[in-house]
Design an enzyme around this catalytic site. Sequence first.
Site, PDB file in Angstrom:
ATOM      1  N   ASN A  87       0.958  -1.271  -0.013  1.00  0.00           N
ATOM      2  CA  ASN A  87      -0.289  -0.010  -0.147  1.00  0.00           C
ATOM      3  C   ASN A  87       0.927   1.541   0.153  1.00  0.00           C
ATOM      4  O   ASN A  87       0.763   2.668  -0.431  1.00  0.00           O
ATOM      5  CB  ASN A  87      -0.859   0.001   1.217  1.00  0.00           C
ATOM      6  CG  ASN A  87      -1.074   1.313   1.448  1.00  0.00           C
ATOM      7  OD1 ASN A  87      -2.574   1.367   0.808  1.00  0.00           O
ATOM      8  ND2 ASN A  87      -0.668   1.858   2.506  1.00  0.00           N
ATOM      9  N   SER A 147      -3.141   2.454  -8.550  1.00  0.00           N
ATOM     10  CA  SER A 147      -4.171   4.117  -9.887  1.00  0.00           C
ATOM     11  C   SER A 147      -4.457   3.931 -10.964  1.00  0.00           C
ATOM     12  O   SER A 147      -3.835   3.367 -11.993  1.00  0.00           O
ATOM     13  CB  SER A 147      -2.800   5.147  -8.946  1.00  0.00           C
ATOM     14  OG  SER A 147      -4.066   6.275 -10.111  1.00  0.00           O
ATOM     15  N   ALA A 169       5.399  11.118 -13.621  1.00  0.00           N
ATOM     16  CA  ALA A 169       6.525   9.479 -12.452  1.00  0.00           C
ATOM     17  C   ALA A 169       5.098   9.251 -11.791  1.00  0.00           C
ATOM     18  O   ALA A 169       5.452   7.775 -11.670  1.00  0.00           O
ATOM     19  CB  ALA A 169       7.745  10.717 -11.409  1.00  0.00           C
ATOM     20  N   TYR A 170       4.197   9.780 -11.230  1.00  0.00           N
ATOM     21  CA  TYR A 170       3.040   8.606 -10.975  1.00  0.00           C
ATOM     22  C   TYR A 170       2.629   7.576 -11.211  1.00  0.00           C
ATOM     23  O   TYR A 170       2.270   6.304 -11.482  1.00  0.00           O
ATOM     24  CB  TYR A 170       1.952   9.929 -10.250  1.00  0.00           C
ATOM     25  CG  TYR A 170       1.009   8.764  -9.019  1.00  0.00           C
ATOM     26  CD1 TYR A 170       1.510   8.933  -7.776  1.00  0.00           C
ATOM     27  CD2 TYR A 170       0.252   8.694  -9.176  1.00  0.00           C
ATOM     28  CE1 TYR A 170       0.546   8.007  -7.058  1.00  0.00           C
ATOM     29  CE2 TYR A 170      -0.756   7.989  -8.620  1.00  0.00           C
ATOM     30  CZ  TYR A 170      -0.720   8.148  -7.195  1.00  0.00           C
ATOM     31  OH  TYR A 170      -1.607   7.432  -6.458  1.00  0.00           O
ATOM     32  N   LYS A 174       3.238   3.559 -11.697  1.00  0.00           N
ATOM     33  CA  LYS A 174       1.956   2.397 -11.638  1.00  0.00           C
ATOM     34  C   LYS A 174       1.863   1.712 -12.030  1.00  0.00           C
ATOM     35  O   LYS A 174       1.496   1.035 -12.525  1.00  0.00           O
ATOM     36  CB  LYS A 174       0.864   3.271 -11.038  1.00  0.00           C
ATOM     37  CG  LYS A 174       0.682   4.079  -9.466  1.00  0.00           C
ATOM     38  CD  LYS A 174       0.992   3.397  -8.368  1.00  0.00           C
ATOM     39  CE  LYS A 174       0.973   4.392  -6.733  1.00  0.00           C
ATOM     40  NZ  LYS A 174       0.555   3.515  -6.331  1.00  0.00           N
ATOM     41  N   VAL A 203      -9.319   8.926  -3.590  1.00  0.00           N
ATOM     42  CA  VAL A 203     -10.061   9.057  -2.182  1.00  0.00           C
ATOM     43  C   VAL A 203      -9.294  10.565  -1.193  1.00  0.00           C
ATOM     44  O   VAL A 203      -8.201  10.912  -1.385  1.00  0.00           O
ATOM     45  CB  VAL A 203      -9.647   8.111  -1.302  1.00  0.00           C
ATOM     46  CG1 VAL A 203      -9.922   7.783   0.166  1.00  0.00           C
ATOM     47  CG2 VAL A 203     -10.289   6.121  -2.099  1.00  0.00           C
ATOM     48  N   THR A 205      -7.404  11.753   1.509  1.00  0.00           N
ATOM     49  CA  THR A 205      -6.470  11.204   2.302  1.00  0.00           C
ATOM     50  C   THR A 205      -5.369  12.187   1.884  1.00  0.00           C
ATOM     51  O   THR A 205      -5.514  13.311   0.863  1.00  0.00           O
ATOM     52  CB  THR A 205      -5.829   9.682   1.868  1.00  0.00           C
ATOM     53  OG1 THR A 205      -5.035  10.328   0.457  1.00  0.00           O
ATOM     54  CG2 THR A 205      -6.356   8.962   1.532  1.00  0.00           C
TER      55      THR A 205
END
Length: 247
Positions: A87, A147, A169-170, A174, A203, A205
């Site tokens: 996670n 994601s 990058a993200y 993923k 979400v 967060t």
Amino acid sequence: MSGKIALVTGGNRGIGWQTALELSRAGVKVVIGARTEAQGREAAEKLKAAGAEVEWIRLDVTKAEDREAARAYLEKRFGRLDILVNNAGVAAGGFPPVGPDHTASEVAMEKLRAVMETNFFAVVAMTQAMLPLLKASEAGRIVNLSSILGSLTEQANKKSPFYMAKSFAYSASKTALNSLTVHLAFDLRRTKIKVNAAHPGWVKTEMGGKDAQMELEDGAKTSVMLALLPEDGPSGGFFHMGQALPW
Ligand SMILES: NC(=O)c1ccc[n+]([C@@H]2O[C@H](COP(=O)([O-])OP(=O)(O)OC[C@H]3O[C@@H](n4cnc5c(N)ncnc54)[C@H](OP(=O)(O)O)[C@@H]3O)[C@@H](O)[C@H]2O)c1
């Protein structure tokens, strides 16, 4: 479900914390990983106050010595691992993604490497470290927190609602994590271990921000579902709330 053992990385807050709570409520013995002792203790206390019985370990997933200590702890304590929830993750900058940190043309190599280190390389290493313990389980489950932004199908589709959400990058980290999911499921196809990628949704967060659409309770549902898959459940898939997603 009683008697199962789970490790949730990045379990001190956000989706990981909620996943630990829900798994515990389902009768799973949960160990959460946290980067510092203070965070681990505080998260475990909050989980206890919410009705969960959990243990915590110090675990920075990018550190080889922490991964080895986690493996040794679980082996000594339980002799196996039934559920690994990969996670822990980092974003490349703020959301919505605006500015050079998010573009393929300008992102600093240092930033790209840092995001890949946590979201991809560390997950490969964590999983490899835990595989002997997962193989000792009667029905191992691996959940990789991916994601929808890692879906090449959505990123390349001009009509997709995610087309404008470009955080190179993200997304790349993923996408690579999705590749791990497919390859690992292939490697483990003759075992009882199932490995799947989860898109939790957008979400509320620290990462998702306050404008996110989903509450934490719902944000943990996909992870929990995949962690508790029955024997005839899928392996090597990408899911959100039970729905298959395009890679
Ligand atoms: N929120 C969303 O809308 C959304 C959408 C799609 C996918 N996801 C994915 O879901 C996962 C959880 O996200 P979230 O929204 O709960 O994020 P979050 O609130 O930012 O929490 C991230 C967690 O990961 C931990 N972490 C980061 N780097 C770590 C490392 N090197 N070692 C160990 N732990 C580390 C953090 O620990 P610290 O407290 O020490 O920083 C924290 O516990 C991530 O993989 C994320 O990419 C989230």
